[in-house]
Design a protein around this motif. Structure first.
Motif, PDB file in Angstrom:
ATOM      1  N   ASP A  33       6.066   4.993  12.969  1.00 11.26           N
ATOM      2  CA  ASP A  33       6.317   5.072  11.526  1.00 11.26           C
ATOM      3  C   ASP A  33       5.105   4.433  10.837  1.00 11.26           C
ATOM      4  O   ASP A  33       5.006   3.208  10.761  1.00 11.26           O
ATOM      5  CB  ASP A  33       7.607   4.271  11.253  1.00 11.26           C
ATOM      6  N   THR A  34       4.172   5.263  10.352  1.00 16.60           N
ATOM      7  CA  THR A  34       2.940   4.687   9.788  1.00 16.60           C
ATOM      8  C   THR A  34       3.199   4.040   8.428  1.00 16.60           C
ATOM      9  O   THR A  34       2.466   3.147   8.021  1.00 16.60           O
ATOM     10  CB  THR A  34       1.812   5.731   9.651  1.00 16.60           C
ATOM     11  N   GLY A  35       4.264   4.470   7.736  1.00 17.27           N
ATOM     12  CA  GLY A  35       4.625   3.831   6.467  1.00 17.27           C
ATOM     13  C   GLY A  35       4.915   2.354   6.693  1.00 17.27           C
ATOM     14  O   GLY A  35       4.579   1.495   5.877  1.00 17.27           O
ATOM     15  N   MET A  37       3.466   0.437   8.722  1.00 17.28           N
ATOM     16  CA  MET A  37       2.196  -0.287   8.844  1.00 17.28           C
ATOM     17  C   MET A  37       1.643  -0.617   7.447  1.00 17.28           C
ATOM     18  O   MET A  37       1.201  -1.733   7.193  1.00 17.28           O
ATOM     19  CB  MET A  37       1.191   0.550   9.647  1.00 17.28           C
ATOM     20  N   TYR A  38       1.680   0.370   6.536  1.00 21.23           N
ATOM     21  CA  TYR A  38       1.220   0.112   5.155  1.00 21.23           C
ATOM     22  C   TYR A  38       2.134  -0.915   4.477  1.00 21.23           C
ATOM     23  O   TYR A  38       1.677  -1.758   3.709  1.00 21.23           O
ATOM     24  CB  TYR A  38       1.143   1.415   4.343  1.00 21.23           C
ATOM     25  N   ARG A  39       3.418  -0.848   4.788  1.00 18.21           N
ATOM     26  CA  ARG A  39       4.366  -1.800   4.199  1.00 18.21           C
ATOM     27  C   ARG A  39       4.105  -3.221   4.709  1.00 18.21           C
ATOM     28  O   ARG A  39       4.212  -4.192   3.960  1.00 18.21           O
ATOM     29  CB  ARG A  39       5.807  -1.383   4.532  1.00 18.21           C
ATOM     30  N   ILE A  94      10.136  -5.391   5.096  1.00 17.01           N
ATOM     31  CA  ILE A  94       9.217  -4.380   4.544  1.00 17.01           C
ATOM     32  C   ILE A  94       9.941  -3.257   3.813  1.00 17.01           C
ATOM     33  O   ILE A  94       9.315  -2.440   3.165  1.00 17.01           O
ATOM     34  CB  ILE A  94       8.306  -3.758   5.648  1.00 17.01           C
ATOM     35  N   ARG A  95      11.284  -3.197   3.947  1.00 11.42           N
ATOM     36  CA  ARG A  95      12.038  -2.091   3.318  1.00 11.42           C
ATOM     37  C   ARG A  95      12.587  -2.453   1.942  1.00 11.42           C
ATOM     38  O   ARG A  95      13.331  -1.683   1.355  1.00 11.42           O
ATOM     39  CB  ARG A  95      13.220  -1.655   4.190  1.00 11.42           C
ATOM     40  N   THR A  96      12.296  -3.652   1.437  1.00 16.11           N
ATOM     41  CA  THR A  96      12.856  -4.046   0.139  1.00 16.11           C
ATOM     42  C   THR A  96      12.128  -3.310  -0.991  1.00 16.11           C
ATOM     43  O   THR A  96      11.002  -2.839  -0.826  1.00 16.11           O
ATOM     44  CB  THR A  96      12.700  -5.565  -0.088  1.00 16.11           C
ATOM     45  N   PHE A 102       4.784  -2.273  -4.415  1.00 12.15           N
ATOM     46  CA  PHE A 102       3.337  -2.519  -4.300  1.00 12.15           C
ATOM     47  C   PHE A 102       2.668  -1.727  -3.185  1.00 12.15           C
ATOM     48  O   PHE A 102       1.452  -1.782  -3.046  1.00 12.15           O
ATOM     49  CB  PHE A 102       3.073  -4.018  -4.107  1.00 12.15           C
ATOM     50  N   VAL A 103       3.455  -1.006  -2.396  1.00 10.74           N
ATOM     51  CA  VAL A 103       2.841  -0.380  -1.214  1.00 10.74           C
ATOM     52  C   VAL A 103       1.864   0.748  -1.576  1.00 10.74           C
ATOM     53  O   VAL A 103       0.816   0.884  -0.930  1.00 10.74           O
ATOM     54  CB  VAL A 103       3.915   0.078  -0.191  1.00 10.74           C
ATOM     55  N   SER A 104       2.149   1.516  -2.616  1.00 12.17           N
ATOM     56  CA  SER A 104       1.221   2.615  -2.926  1.00 12.17           C
ATOM     57  C   SER A 104      -0.150   2.107  -3.360  1.00 12.17           C
ATOM     58  O   SER A 104      -1.165   2.613  -2.882  1.00 12.17           O
ATOM     59  CB  SER A 104       1.828   3.579  -3.944  1.00 12.17           C
ATOM     60  N   PRO A 105      -0.229   1.082  -4.264  1.00 13.10           N
ATOM     61  CA  PRO A 105      -1.562   0.559  -4.587  1.00 13.10           C
ATOM     62  C   PRO A 105      -2.292  -0.027  -3.372  1.00 13.10           C
ATOM     63  O   PRO A 105      -3.508   0.100  -3.259  1.00 13.10           O
ATOM     64  CB  PRO A 105      -1.301  -0.534  -5.637  1.00 13.10           C
ATOM     65  N   VAL A 112      -8.196  -0.522   3.992  1.00 10.39           N
ATOM     66  CA  VAL A 112      -6.869  -0.611   4.623  1.00 10.39           C
ATOM     67  C   VAL A 112      -6.619   0.689   5.396  1.00 10.39           C
ATOM     68  O   VAL A 112      -6.210   0.673   6.560  1.00 10.39           O
ATOM     69  CB  VAL A 112      -5.760  -0.838   3.560  1.00 10.39           C
ATOM     70  N   ARG A 113      -6.927   1.807   4.770  1.00  9.92           N
ATOM     71  CA  ARG A 113      -6.676   3.103   5.415  1.00  9.92           C
ATOM     72  C   ARG A 113      -7.529   3.249   6.683  1.00  9.92           C
ATOM     73  O   ARG A 113      -7.050   3.720   7.704  1.00  9.92           O
ATOM     74  CB  ARG A 113      -6.955   4.271   4.459  1.00  9.92           C
ATOM     75  N   VAL A 114      -8.798   2.838   6.594  1.00  7.49           N
ATOM     76  CA  VAL A 114      -9.683   2.975   7.758  1.00  7.49           C
ATOM     77  C   VAL A 114      -9.110   2.194   8.939  1.00  7.49           C
ATOM     78  O   VAL A 114      -8.998   2.709  10.051  1.00  7.49           O
ATOM     79  CB  VAL A 114     -11.125   2.505   7.407  1.00  7.49           C
ATOM     80  N   ASN A 190      -2.307  11.445  -5.875  1.00  5.42           N
ATOM     81  CA  ASN A 190      -3.512  11.482  -6.705  1.00  5.42           C
ATOM     82  C   ASN A 190      -4.570  10.470  -6.310  1.00  5.42           C
ATOM     83  O   ASN A 190      -5.592  10.365  -6.972  1.00  5.42           O
ATOM     84  CB  ASN A 190      -3.133  11.275  -8.182  1.00  5.42           C
ATOM     85  N   ARG A 191      -4.344   9.711  -5.249  1.00  6.02           N
ATOM     86  CA  ARG A 191      -5.334   8.694  -4.890  1.00  6.02           C
ATOM     87  C   ARG A 191      -6.615   9.370  -4.376  1.00  6.02           C
ATOM     88  O   ARG A 191      -6.593  10.526  -3.922  1.00  6.02           O
ATOM     89  CB  ARG A 191      -4.761   7.725  -3.854  1.00  6.02           C
ATOM     90  N   GLU A 192      -7.698   8.576  -4.409  1.00  2.00           N
ATOM     91  CA  GLU A 192      -9.000   9.145  -4.059  1.00  2.00           C
ATOM     92  C   GLU A 192      -9.116   9.419  -2.546  1.00  2.00           C
ATOM     93  O   GLU A 192      -9.639  10.444  -2.129  1.00  2.00           O
ATOM     94  CB  GLU A 192     -10.078   8.142  -4.503  1.00  2.00           C
TER      95      GLU A 192
END
Ligand code: DC
Length: 230
Positions: A33-35, A37-39, A94-96, A102-105, A112-114, A190-192
């Motif tokens: 679940d890669t989400g 990781m971002y969370r 991480i699910r709150t 704040f996870v999308s910003p 972070v993505r790299v 819409n992110r770059e």
């Protein structure tokens, strides 16, 4: 039997992880679940005070990236892996809605993505993996044999997510959840860097009106056809 890579992308709360987990279990594949990781990176940033209602300290977070250790540990009882942030199981925290806010910003930050994409490619190098996220079929595994792009109406997704949060005892309103779903859709699309988009060769799957069992059976059918292909 040959092993394949299964990439499941799509909007938030489309039920990607539920169907991906089920599929991985049935095929004996690893599920990632890669989400999560971002969370987990977002939770780290919130705890450090780098991200909050009045703060956005991208530089401090990027400087700390080498200190952020993420690991998935399989939980036998649950039948899936849980995420650990610097040795602590943070699967619940991480699910709150606070982390969701704040996870999308955080996921927009290129460094972070790299870091996370590199980890994901390493986890999937042996194939036999089901990975869900936003950029799996486009960036992480553009060569994946099976790519699925899941969609559902914002209202259908907010309704599911609202129920989940209430079940977990969170104090939220449906309106807050709907706004979070819509704002994440907007930022993610819409992110770059690596915006959410359907890979050209992905199968689009609108599950607004399809039950879980039905979704699983269809995807399982696609996967078996590819696995058994000579
Ligand atoms: O799947 P999720 O809702 O748990 O994902 C949380 C956020 O992480 C989502 O708003 C976008 C981001 N994300 C991403 O940018 N790329 C991924 N591969 C997975 C998630």
């Amino acid at each position: 039997m040959r092993k394949i890579t299964i990439a499941i992308d799509g909007y938030s709360s489309t039920g990607k992880s539920t169907v991906a987990k089920h599929l991985a279990k049935d095929l004996g594949y690893v599920y990632v679940d890669t989400g999560a990781m971002y969370r987990a990176v977002t939770l780290y940033a919130i705890r450090k005070g780098y991200f909050g209602s009045a703060d956005k300290n991208v530089e401090a977070l990027v400087n700390d990236l080498p200190k952020i250790n993420l690991k998935f540990v399989f939980n036998e009882g649950l039948g899936f892996s849980e995420i650990y942030l610097n040795g602590e199981n943070v699967e619940k925290e991480i699910r709150t809605l606070n982390v969701s806010a704040f996870v999308s910003p955080v996921a927009e930050i290129q460094a972070v993505r790299v870091k996370l994409v590199e980890m994901q490619q390493e986890m999937g190098k042996e194939k036999g993996i089901v990975m869900d996220g936003r950029d799996i079929g486009t960036v992480v595994f553009p060569q994946a044999e099976l790519k699925v792009f899941m969609t559902a109406s914002p209202k259908a997704r907010a309704t599911r997510r609202y129920k989940e949060l209430l079940d977990r005892g969170e104090q939220v309103t449906y309106q807050e959840v709907l706004e979070n779903v819509e704002s994440r859709d907007f930022i993610d699309s819409n992110r770059e860097f690596s915006p959410l988009r359907k890979a050209e060769d992905a199968i689009e799957f609108d599950n607004s009106d399809i039950g879980l069992q039905d979704q699983f059976e269809r995807l399982h059918g696609y996967a078996l056809r590819l696995i058994n292909k000579k």
